[in-house]
Scaffold this motif. Sequence first.
Motif, PDB file in Angstrom:
ATOM      1  N   LEU A   1     -35.144 -16.179 -25.383  1.00  0.00           N
ATOM      2  CA  LEU A   1     -34.095 -15.225 -24.999  1.00  0.00           C
ATOM      3  C   LEU A   1     -32.777 -15.896 -24.639  1.00  0.00           C
ATOM      4  N   PRO A   2     -32.735 -16.945 -23.807  1.00  0.00           N
ATOM      5  CA  PRO A   2     -31.432 -17.554 -23.478  1.00  0.00           C
ATOM      6  C   PRO A   2     -30.682 -18.079 -24.688  1.00  0.00           C
ATOM      7  N   TYR A   3     -31.406 -18.566 -25.696  1.00  0.00           N
ATOM      8  CA  TYR A   3     -30.748 -19.095 -26.893  1.00  0.00           C
ATOM      9  C   TYR A   3     -30.106 -17.965 -27.702  1.00  0.00           C
ATOM     10  N   TYR A   4     -30.794 -16.825 -27.814  1.00  0.00           N
ATOM     11  CA  TYR A   4     -30.219 -15.690 -28.533  1.00  0.00           C
ATOM     12  C   TYR A   4     -29.019 -15.122 -27.787  1.00  0.00           C
ATOM     13  N   VAL A   5     -29.124 -15.053 -26.458  1.00  0.00           N
ATOM     14  CA  VAL A   5     -27.990 -14.555 -25.674  1.00  0.00           C
ATOM     15  C   VAL A   5     -26.792 -15.489 -25.818  1.00  0.00           C
ATOM     16  N   ALA A   6     -27.035 -16.797 -25.731  1.00  0.00           N
ATOM     17  CA  ALA A   6     -25.951 -17.767 -25.892  1.00  0.00           C
ATOM     18  C   ALA A   6     -25.329 -17.660 -27.284  1.00  0.00           C
ATOM     19  N   PHE A   7     -26.166 -17.468 -28.304  1.00  0.00           N
ATOM     20  CA  PHE A   7     -25.663 -17.326 -29.671  1.00  0.00           C
ATOM     21  C   PHE A   7     -24.805 -16.071 -29.804  1.00  0.00           C
ATOM     22  N   SER A   8     -25.241 -14.972 -29.160  1.00  0.00           N
ATOM     23  CA  SER A   8     -24.445 -13.741 -29.210  1.00  0.00           C
ATOM     24  C   SER A   8     -23.083 -13.935 -28.554  1.00  0.00           C
ATOM     25  N   GLN A   9     -23.041 -14.687 -27.451  1.00  0.00           N
ATOM     26  CA  GLN A   9     -21.768 -14.927 -26.777  1.00  0.00           C
ATOM     27  C   GLN A   9     -20.857 -15.821 -27.600  1.00  0.00           C
ATOM     28  N   LEU A  10     -21.451 -16.789 -28.273  1.00  0.00           N
ATOM     29  CA  LEU A  10     -20.663 -17.649 -29.167  1.00  0.00           C
ATOM     30  C   LEU A  10     -20.048 -16.826 -30.291  1.00  0.00           C
ATOM     31  N   LEU A  11     -20.849 -15.937 -30.881  1.00  0.00           N
ATOM     32  CA  LEU A  11     -20.340 -15.067 -31.942  1.00  0.00           C
ATOM     33  C   LEU A  11     -19.245 -14.140 -31.417  1.00  0.00           C
ATOM     34  N   GLY A  12     -19.474 -13.549 -30.235  1.00  0.00           N
ATOM     35  CA  GLY A  12     -18.503 -12.607 -29.684  1.00  0.00           C
ATOM     36  C   GLY A  12     -17.180 -13.249 -29.333  1.00  0.00           C
ATOM     37  N   LEU A  13     -17.233 -14.404 -28.700  1.00  0.00           N
ATOM     38  CA  LEU A  13     -15.993 -15.091 -28.336  1.00  0.00           C
ATOM     39  C   LEU A  13     -15.256 -15.584 -29.583  1.00  0.00           C
ATOM     40  N   THR A  14     -16.006 -16.059 -30.568  1.00  0.00           N
ATOM     41  CA  THR A  14     -15.383 -16.477 -31.828  1.00  0.00           C
ATOM     42  C   THR A  14     -14.736 -15.288 -32.526  1.00  0.00           C
ATOM     43  N   LEU A  15     -15.399 -14.142 -32.467  1.00  0.00           N
ATOM     44  CA  LEU A  15     -14.855 -12.917 -33.050  1.00  0.00           C
ATOM     45  C   LEU A  15     -13.517 -12.548 -32.417  1.00  0.00           C
ATOM     46  N   VAL A  16     -13.460 -12.568 -31.080  1.00  0.00           N
ATOM     47  CA  VAL A  16     -12.219 -12.219 -30.386  1.00  0.00           C
ATOM     48  C   VAL A  16     -11.124 -13.238 -30.704  1.00  0.00           C
ATOM     49  N   ALA A  17     -11.479 -14.525 -30.678  1.00  0.00           N
ATOM     50  CA  ALA A  17     -10.489 -15.566 -30.965  1.00  0.00           C
ATOM     51  C   ALA A  17      -9.981 -15.473 -32.396  1.00  0.00           C
ATOM     52  N   MET A  18     -10.878 -15.194 -33.340  1.00  0.00           N
ATOM     53  CA  MET A  18     -10.461 -15.104 -34.739  1.00  0.00           C
ATOM     54  C   MET A  18      -9.618 -13.856 -34.984  1.00  0.00           C
ATOM     55  N   THR A  19      -9.904 -12.779 -34.259  1.00  0.00           N
ATOM     56  CA  THR A  19      -9.053 -11.588 -34.369  1.00  0.00           C
ATOM     57  C   THR A  19      -7.628 -11.906 -33.915  1.00  0.00           C
ATOM     58  N   GLY A  20      -7.509 -12.622 -32.792  1.00  0.00           N
ATOM     59  CA  GLY A  20      -6.192 -13.035 -32.331  1.00  0.00           C
ATOM     60  C   GLY A  20      -5.493 -13.961 -33.310  1.00  0.00           C
ATOM     61  N   ALA A  21      -6.275 -14.886 -33.908  1.00  0.00           N
ATOM     62  CA  ALA A  21      -5.691 -15.812 -34.892  1.00  0.00           C
ATOM     63  C   ALA A  21      -5.214 -15.064 -36.135  1.00  0.00           C
TER      64      ALA A  21
END
Length: 308
Positions: free
Chosen positions: A70-90
């Motif tokens: 579970l912690p690995y999937y949660v961490a992966f989801s946060q990595l995807l989400g933060l990358t999504l927000v950063a890439m939207t800004g870019a």
Amino acid sequence: MKQKREAGTGPLCPTEFGVSCLASSPRMELLVSHPRSRLFLWGDLGPLLQDDGLGLSMEGRATASTPAALPYYVAFSQLLGLTLVAMTGAWLGLYRGGIAWESHLQFNVHPLCMAIGLIFLQGDALLVYRVFRNEAKRTTKVLHGLLHVFALIIALVGLVAVFDYHRKKGYADLYSLHSWCGILVFVLYFVQWLVGFSFFLFPGVSFSLRSRYRASHIFFGATIFLLSVGTALLGLKEALLFKLGAKYSLFEPEGVLGNVLGLLLACFGGVVLYILTRPDWKRPPQAEEQALSMDFKTLTEGDSPGSQ
């Protein structure tokens, strides 16, 4: 006088003054006393730290262990989400001129706010009950509700931005499939939050009514999140086609970046939904919470805990 049953012989049952909670291990019995709502432990506590996935917190209450993956999937989801927000800004900065409220760049506030609010924060709000597995239930509820409030406020800013931009430019509103889905998602999200607040945070709602509505609340929460991801994908495609037109098929850099952004949206939504749908990753009811809720139901409604 409190009644107690032999450890390991049955489920939770009401007593005259409290509730007896029996752990699956014969070496421990938990008793929740209604007047003081305190947790008492009997037995050899040493082996219990490894028995049946239970641990003992610093406060002395039994805690459920976290599934290994579970912690690995949660961490992966946060990595995807933060990358999504950063890439939207870019994307907005590199190809759309950036963000500003009082100029032609006001429209760009819309996709950024929706990515942060209705995608990232909404997804995190849904994961609260998977991440905070041993915290007090009321604390977890408040955090869940607050994240949804922040998501609603940010999404509202995004809606105001796009409607205000269209008004200033003289553009038509609500003619595309993306706009129809967007309004539907926002209305459903707002209604879901209001009903959830009324049932689970507002005092006075009966235990049985909460129990009957809980399954619907979970279903509509996941459905609205899925609709939010789909609506964002429609809006992204619409924005790319409006600007690039026929050049979209020529692998323009903005088009490629937009496609990657779309994949991030789909992957984030998929990982969040996967975490939510794993039955063995659900937040287990704490022994004290389960016993107190059954005792509260018995005292306030006169139902037996086994009636549902």
